[in-house]
Design an enzyme around this catalytic site. Structure first.
Site, PDB file in Angstrom:
ATOM      1  CE  LYS A  66      32.356  -0.407  -8.067  1.00 16.06           C
ATOM      2  NZ  LYS A  66      33.200  -1.578  -7.963  1.00 16.06           N
TER       3      LYS A  66
HETATM    4  N1  PXG Z   1      39.201  -2.362  -7.179  1.00 20.78           N
HETATM    5  C1  PXG Z   1      38.195  -2.939  -7.856  1.00 20.78           C
HETATM    6  C2  PXG Z   1      38.480  -3.621  -9.136  1.00 20.78           C
HETATM    7  C3  PXG Z   1      36.882  -2.878  -7.339  1.00 20.78           C
HETATM    8  O1  PXG Z   1      35.874  -3.434  -8.012  1.00 20.78           O
HETATM    9  C4  PXG Z   1      37.747  -1.670  -5.426  1.00 20.78           C
HETATM   10  C5  PXG Z   1      39.004  -1.741  -6.008  1.00 20.78           C
HETATM   11  C6  PXG Z   1      37.564  -0.914  -4.146  1.00 20.78           C
HETATM   12  O2  PXG Z   1      36.870   0.312  -4.397  1.00 20.78           O
HETATM   13  P1  PXG Z   1      35.931   0.985  -3.300  1.00 20.78           P
HETATM   14  O3  PXG Z   1      35.443   2.215  -3.951  1.00 20.78           O
HETATM   15  O4  PXG Z   1      34.841  -0.003  -2.991  1.00 20.78           O
HETATM   16  O5  PXG Z   1      36.787   1.269  -2.126  1.00 20.78           O
HETATM   17  C7  PXG Z   1      36.666  -2.246  -6.107  1.00 20.78           C
HETATM   18  C8  PXG Z   1      35.284  -2.156  -5.515  1.00 20.78           C
HETATM   19  C9  PXG Z   1      30.826  -6.309  -5.407  1.00 20.78           C
HETATM   20  C10 PXG Z   1      31.524  -5.085  -5.018  1.00 20.78           C
HETATM   21  O6  PXG Z   1      29.688  -6.508  -4.983  1.00 20.78           O
HETATM   22  C11 PXG Z   1      32.731  -4.744  -5.603  1.00 20.78           C
HETATM   23  C12 PXG Z   1      33.364  -3.599  -5.199  1.00 20.78           C
HETATM   24  C13 PXG Z   1      32.806  -2.793  -4.239  1.00 20.78           C
HETATM   25  C14 PXG Z   1      31.616  -3.145  -3.675  1.00 20.78           C
HETATM   26  C15 PXG Z   1      30.964  -4.302  -4.064  1.00 20.78           C
HETATM   27  O7  PXG Z   1      31.392  -7.109  -6.174  1.00 20.78           O
HETATM   28  N2  PXG Z   1      34.543  -3.307  -5.787  1.00 20.78           N
END
Ligand code: PXG
Length: 283
Positions: free
Chosen positions: A149
């Site tokens: 990430k």
């Molecule tokens: N795929 C991608 C590419 C992400 O960036 C998820 C799946 C879902 O993962 P989680 O662990 O959240 O279930 C993500 C998560 C933001 C933001 O502010 C982005 C995410 C999570 C929280 C905030 O852009 N992406």
């Protein structure tokens, strides 16, 4: 608002880092987006573990222990009086000279922002979301692992622009094999013949923590669960489809590329898993 930067709290206007930080110059750093429910940081240890794994993968040494990081997040949440909200945790490579060499950087910066959260509109949960497949493919996992990430989100941003142009709030990305990967900030699931199906990590996706929690809830609820490669055909012909993510929780999808999914309404398994997820977060 008080922002944590490397051990101190600053007022929002004074929360600044160097323009020479490689986080800015090269997107060289890692982050997490975390929810706070009822004053409790949700899946706190899991988010911290993923942050440190992302950092290890890019050879970034976070200058504090995991338990000190957990404490820093808790105290920043408390200092901002957040009981239900969102934490953005960022670790940058730190300031250095121009040039990619990480040996010419020093002092990785730890930034914690605790804020309220903007959710998808309520109608999307009631009526479901429309999705389009975009032409921007997910980063080839051999080039940049989607499991990291990182602060380098251009791949997802370019996909999101295409989705927005098509009038959609999320966009479906395929991988280098043309298989379904994930959306720009959410993982994807479908339901067919009571099987709950999501692409495997090897499809080149982020191992979402909401995805993992929903997989466990689905197993507990007695659904058959599979993590297998998925094509768009599988979604077009599914009974139900939904997305999972920290912000989205569980959000129903009712059409993809102009094709209605199932009966074009949020389905019973989706609603059941959303209810179970909300119970888990609000218990
Ligand atoms: N795929 C991608 C590419 C992400 O960036 C998820 C799946 C879902 O993962 P989680 O662990 O959240 O279930 C993500 C998560 C933001 C933001 O502010 C982005 C995410 C999570 C929280 C905030 O852009 N992406």
């Amino acid at each position: 608002m008080k922002i944590y930067i490397s051990g101190k709290l600053f007022d929002k206007d004074d929360a600044k880092i160097s323009v020479f930080d490689h986080g800015l110059l090269y997107g060289d750093g890692v982050f997490e987006g975390i929810r706070v429910y009822g004053g409790r940081v949700f899946l706190h240890q899991e988010h911290i573990d993923r942050l440190y794994e992302s950092a290890r993968a890019i050879r970034l040494e976070i200058p504090m222990t995991k338990s000190a990081m957990i404490e820093a997040v808790n105290s920043t949440v408390a200092a901002n009086g957040i009981t239900d909200g969102y934490v953005r945790l960022v670790v940058t490579r730190g300031a250095g000279s121009l040039g990619l060499d990480i040996r010419r950087t020093a002092n990785p910066q730890v930034i914690i922002i605790a804020d309220t959260i903007t959710l998808y509109p309520k109608e999307i949960y009631e009526e479901g979301m429309k999705l389009v497949t975009v032409s921007t493919m997910r980063n080839h996992p051999a080039a940049l692992s989607a499991r990291i990430k990182s602060l380098n989100y251009l791949n997802n941003i370019l996909a999101k622009i295409e989705g927005t142009d098509a009038g959609c709030v999320e966009a479906l990305m395929l991988n280098h094999k043309g298989e379904v990967a994930e959306c720009t900030g959410d993982n994807i699931f479908l339901v067919k013949r009571r099987v709950v199906w999501t692409p495997p990590i090897e499809a080149g996706i982020l191992e979402g923590l909401t995805r993992n929690a929903v997989l466990s809830l689905a197993r507990e609820a007695g659904y058959t669960v599979q993590e297998l490669p998925m094509t768009r055909h599988d979604i077009y012909t599914a009974a139900e489809c939904f997305l999972t993510g920290t912000a989205a929780e569980v959000v129903p999808v009712v059409s993809l590329d102009g094709r209605s999914i199932g009966d074009g309404k949020p389905g019973p398994v989706t609603n059941d898993l959303l209810a179970r997820f909300q119970k888990l977060t609000r218990q």
